[in-house]
Design an enzyme around this catalytic site. Structure first.
Site, PDB file in Angstrom:
ATOM      1  N   HIS A 152       6.295   4.950   0.801  1.00 61.48           N
ATOM      2  CA  HIS A 152       5.129   5.211   0.092  1.00 61.48           C
ATOM      3  C   HIS A 152       5.555   6.620  -0.436  1.00 61.48           C
ATOM      4  O   HIS A 152       5.321   6.948  -1.620  1.00 61.48           O
ATOM      5  CB  HIS A 152       3.920   5.271   0.948  1.00 61.48           C
ATOM      6  CG  HIS A 152       2.629   5.654   0.157  1.00 61.48           C
ATOM      7  ND1 HIS A 152       2.252   6.696  -0.314  1.00 61.48           N
ATOM      8  CD2 HIS A 152       1.820   4.675  -0.558  1.00 61.48           C
ATOM      9  CE1 HIS A 152       0.902   6.583  -0.971  1.00 61.48           C
ATOM     10  NE2 HIS A 152       0.795   5.454  -1.061  1.00 61.48           N
TER      11      HIS A 152
ATOM     12  N   SER B 248      -2.681   5.606  -5.728  1.00 65.96           N
ATOM     13  CA  SER B 248      -1.516   6.188  -5.315  1.00 65.96           C
ATOM     14  C   SER B 248      -0.451   6.302  -6.275  1.00 65.96           C
ATOM     15  O   SER B 248       0.344   7.533  -6.196  1.00 65.96           O
ATOM     16  CB  SER B 248      -0.970   5.464  -3.831  1.00 65.96           C
ATOM     17  OG  SER B 248      -1.725   6.129  -2.784  1.00 65.96           O
TER      18      SER B 248
ATOM     19  N   ASP C 276       2.366  13.144   2.443  1.00 63.61           N
ATOM     20  CA  ASP C 276       2.483  11.822   2.361  1.00 63.61           C
ATOM     21  C   ASP C 276       3.261  11.374   3.628  1.00 63.61           C
ATOM     22  O   ASP C 276       3.192  12.116   4.643  1.00 63.61           O
ATOM     23  CB  ASP C 276       3.207  11.414   0.990  1.00 63.61           C
ATOM     24  CG  ASP C 276       2.629  10.043   0.524  1.00 63.61           C
ATOM     25  OD1 ASP C 276       2.916   8.969   1.402  1.00 63.61           O
ATOM     26  OD2 ASP C 276       1.411   9.917  -0.256  1.00 63.61           O
TER      27      ASP C 276
END
Length: 771
Positions: free
Chosen positions: A234, A559, A148
């Site tokens: 994220h 996600s 990620d």
């Protein structure tokens, strides 16, 4: 010095221009060559392997080893073989035809696709992480790799207090990067790497191209932290959702306040930062997979993917990396995507566990009170106070010059007249085709001088947004009521109240409108997605580099659903360390529920219709049942090799991909023969049969009886009707027979096979379409 002749100058310019044009026409490509023949090592790439890659590259660079080395980006040799290099289309085509090359992929960009969510699913938020009736204390032996945007190691979600030493089997490293990043690992974050070469090559090319076109563009690629440190948020968010430690006071600006943790709070974390400000490039993703496999992770979590429709499995980096991970006993869990429509799911390879997104029973809402007293709840994270009701108009009435009222109704950039908008609440629209995000619309409205915004979100995604001014997002039906009030009132007014946390206002869980659906666009015989998990308005850790002084944030998307399943998979791995990836996947699928918290069928947003397997696969994950599935559908790497034969791979390709001397058996297996925990028959004509094998992982003496919920227009029978086991680990097969009763049905129909034991229920979804 003698002056250069005109001829010499022209020659030099032609050489420079030729090199520049080459740089524009070349792009990083990944040359995929199947299973690794040698094991990589942390000290560096094997010299023989690197020499071989340079020789292949030299063959398309006029025999020049210097140009070959200059074009080389990565060599992959840990989990699979291949390399990445800068190539023109012509050079890539030549390499694709060479012996031993499976595919050559352009270096495409991929997109990045919770205090309460674990409570909602039955794992109560406290400092323990136990599933009722089972000990999961061995979580510290489970290593999860996250591909990620990196991680913020100082987050309270990642402290290592009370954790034992790092498992001795760990082969990874802590690559701190730039000293200024101050990145450190600990006994929780035991490994960290970052991958930049593929990203820099592509983004630098884009910057240079802009300069050639005459734009005043910075030729340097902007990289905020050349290290595993997360500057986007994220990666930190998804990692804490899956494996974050317990945090007593977690909230988003006072919303959703409470204790929070990840699903497997004592599991180890290994970070592979392959995603940057402009996206995630294939060359870097494959390098991350290669290292994760070599380092010795148990599970890989990938909350990103391609745009639909997905390309062939071995032209997609996540499919390639996850296939080789599976052969090493590593389960890869991925997100289904946020495109929303049917047939839009990505990450659809059968060896992946693909996750759809849904809601919990908690919403973040901001009330809008109209001048006539009508109170409406909309989605928002905005905590601004308005002192009184103010004039409210449709944004179409505030259109600026050169913009039509219809255009300004969507609050496009520069579309609003500041004189007309100043001090008012504007009612704007947002649709699937809107060029601006919800957040950007609030910024546009604020710049126009408005005091607030009511956003009619025609996508009806129900995503709570941290607007930059008092604002609330409502669905189309509510929006119509607001517009009716504006159109029938002489001086319409409204007030937008600060957002607050609301529990239980809607049926839950629901499948989110943005969650991508099946059927599987590559192999319709394999149901995708596999399961659903919470992905709407999820609260988890955040990177202060993205938003100063903010440790936690609320995000939505598949996600966010993916790491919920990752955390559950880690709990299963802790209790059953010898289970294969397919066994863990089966346990998660067959124990999933199709009912909401009130015992009704799960519904979908926005229509409110009953969800089907294309919406949520086998159903919503149920952690309370996950560790006692009773029966599992197991598959070995050999079974997946047979699957490749069934979709058209020949012996030569199979041997390169899988290594060794594997050959397709005769007759070629059918795609539906893969021992999957769901059954899909996409072209039923007359009759068809599918056989599955289940393994007993419950009580040694167990008996299961079958019941069938047949799809509409299809007769379904199962043989045998009873499965009797006399030992743990024993296996038995059953066959499901399908016969078309109503061949005029044009669409997919759904049903299930349910095996009932004394303590367990094993549910297998059925998906059928007439030919």
């Amino acid at each position: 010095m003698a002056s250069l002749s005109l001829t010499t100058i022209i020659l030099l310019l032609s050489i420079v221009l030729a090199e520049f044009n080459y740089s524009l026409s070349s792009q990083v490509h990944v040359v995929y060559m199947g299973k690794a023949t040698k094991s990589g090592n942390d000290a560096g790439i094997d010299d023989d392997t690197l020499y071989h890659d340079h020789q292949m590259l030299a063959s398309v660079h006029d025999g020049s080893l210097e140009k070959a080395r200059a074009s080389h980006i990565y060599t992959y040799q840990g989990g699979f073989r291949g390399f990445a290099a800068k190539l023109t289309k012509e050079q890539a085509s030549i390499l694709a035809a060479m012996p031993g090359v499976i595919s050559v992929l352009p270096n495409l960009k991929r997109k990045l696709h919770t205090t309460h969510s674990w409570d909602f699913m039955g794992l109560h938020t406290n400092e323990g992480t136990e599933v009722p009736g089972y000990s999961t204390k061995d979580q510290e032996n489970v290593i999860i790799g996250f591909i990620d945007t990196g991680i913020w190691p100082e987050s309270p979600s990642f402290h290592d207090e009370g954790m034992s030493p790092v498992p001795s089997r760990w082969n990874g490293s802590c690559q701190v990067g730039d000293p200024s990043s101050n990145f450190t690992c600990n006994k929780k974050i035991i490994g960290a790497r970052y991958y930049l070469s593929g990203y820099e090559a592509e983004e630098q090319k884009q910057k240079n191209y802009q300069v050639v076109e005459g734009e005043d563009a910075d030729t340097d690629v902007i990289i905020k932290s050349k290290s595993p440190r997360d500057t986007m948020g994220h990666g930190t968010h998804i990692t804490s959702t899956a494996a974050g430690r317990y945090v007593k006071n977690m909230s988003y600006k006072g919303l959703g306040i409470g204790g929070g943790r990840g699903g497997a709070q004592m599991a180890r974390i290994a970070v592979y930062k392959a995603c940057w400000e402009m996206g995630c490039y294939d060359a870097d993703l494959l390098a991350a997979f290669d290292d994760a496999i070599k380092d010795g992770v148990d599970i890989i979590s990938v909350s990103l993917g391609p745009d639909p429709p997905q390309d062939d499995y071995f032209k997609d980096p996540i499919s390639i990396g996850s296939f080789h991970a599976l052969t090493k006993g590593i389960l890869v869990i991925s997100s289904a995507g946020n495109a929303g429509g049917y047939g839009m799911a990505t990450n659809i390879a059968p060896w992946l566990l693909t996750v759809a997104a849904g809601s919990t029973d908690r919403d973040f809402a901001s009330a809008v009170v109209l001048g006539d007293g009508t109170k409406i709840l909309g989605d928002s994270l905005t905590r601004y106070n308005m002192s009184s009701s103010i004039s409210t108009i449709s944004a179409s009435e505030a259109n600026a010059a050169y913009f039509t009222p219809s255009q300004s109704s969507f609050c496009l950039d520069s579309s609003l007249n500041e004189t007309k908008a100043k001090g008012k609440i504007l009612v704007c629209r947002h649709s699937e085709s809107s060029s601006d995000t919800r957040m950007e619309k609030s910024e546009i409205v604020k710049r126009a001088g408005a005091s607030g915004m009511i956003l009619i979100d025609e996508t009806e995604y129900r995503v709570a947004t941290p607007f930059v001014l008092p604002a609330s997002s409502v669905n189309r039906e509510v929006g119509d009521k607001i517009m009716s009030y504006l159109n029938t009132t002489r001086s319409p007014k409204s007030i937008i109240l600060p957002a607050r946390t609301i529990m239980g206002s809607l049926a839950a869980p629901r499948v989110s409108a943005f969650s991508s659906r099946g059927p599987n666009s590559l192999t319709p015989d394999i149901l995708k997605p596999d399961v659903a998990a919470p992905g709407l308005n999820i609260l988890a850790a955040w990177s202060p580099a993205k938003d100063k002084c903010m440790q936690f944030n609320v995000l939505s998307g598949t996600s966010m659903a993916c790491p919920h399943v990752t955390g559950i998979a880690a709990l299963v791995k802790a209790v059953y360390p010898t289970w294969s990836p397919s066994a863990i996947k089966s346990a998660i699928m067959t124990t999933a529920t199709i009912l909401d918290k009130k015992g009704n069928n799960v519904i979908t947003d926005p229509e409110g219709t009953p969800a089907n397997p294309f919406d949520f696969g086998s159903g919503f994950i149920d952690p309370t049942r996950i560790l006692n599935p009773g029966l599992i559908f197991d598959s070995s790497p050999l079974n997946y090799k047979s699957f490749l034969c069934s979709i058209g791979y020949d012996n030569h390709s199979l041997q390169i991909i899988t290594g060794g001397s594997s050959e397709c058996i005769k007759p070629i297996p059918r795609t539906s023969d893969l021992n999957y925990a769901s059954i899909t028959v996409p072209n039923l004509k007359g009759s068809y049969r599918v056989t599955r094998t289940v393994t007993n992982v419950g009580d040694p003496w167990s008996v299961y009886q079958v019941s069938v919920d047949a799809p509409k227009g299809v007769n379904v029978t199962v043989s045998p009707k009873v499965l009797a086991f006399q030992s743990y680990g024993s296996s038995k097969s059953f066959t499901v027979y399908f016969r078309a009763v109503d061949p005029n049905l044009q669409d997919y129909v759904f049903g299930s096979v349910l095996w009932r034991g004394n303590k367990n229920m094993v549910r297998v979804p059925l998906v059928v379409k007439m030919q």
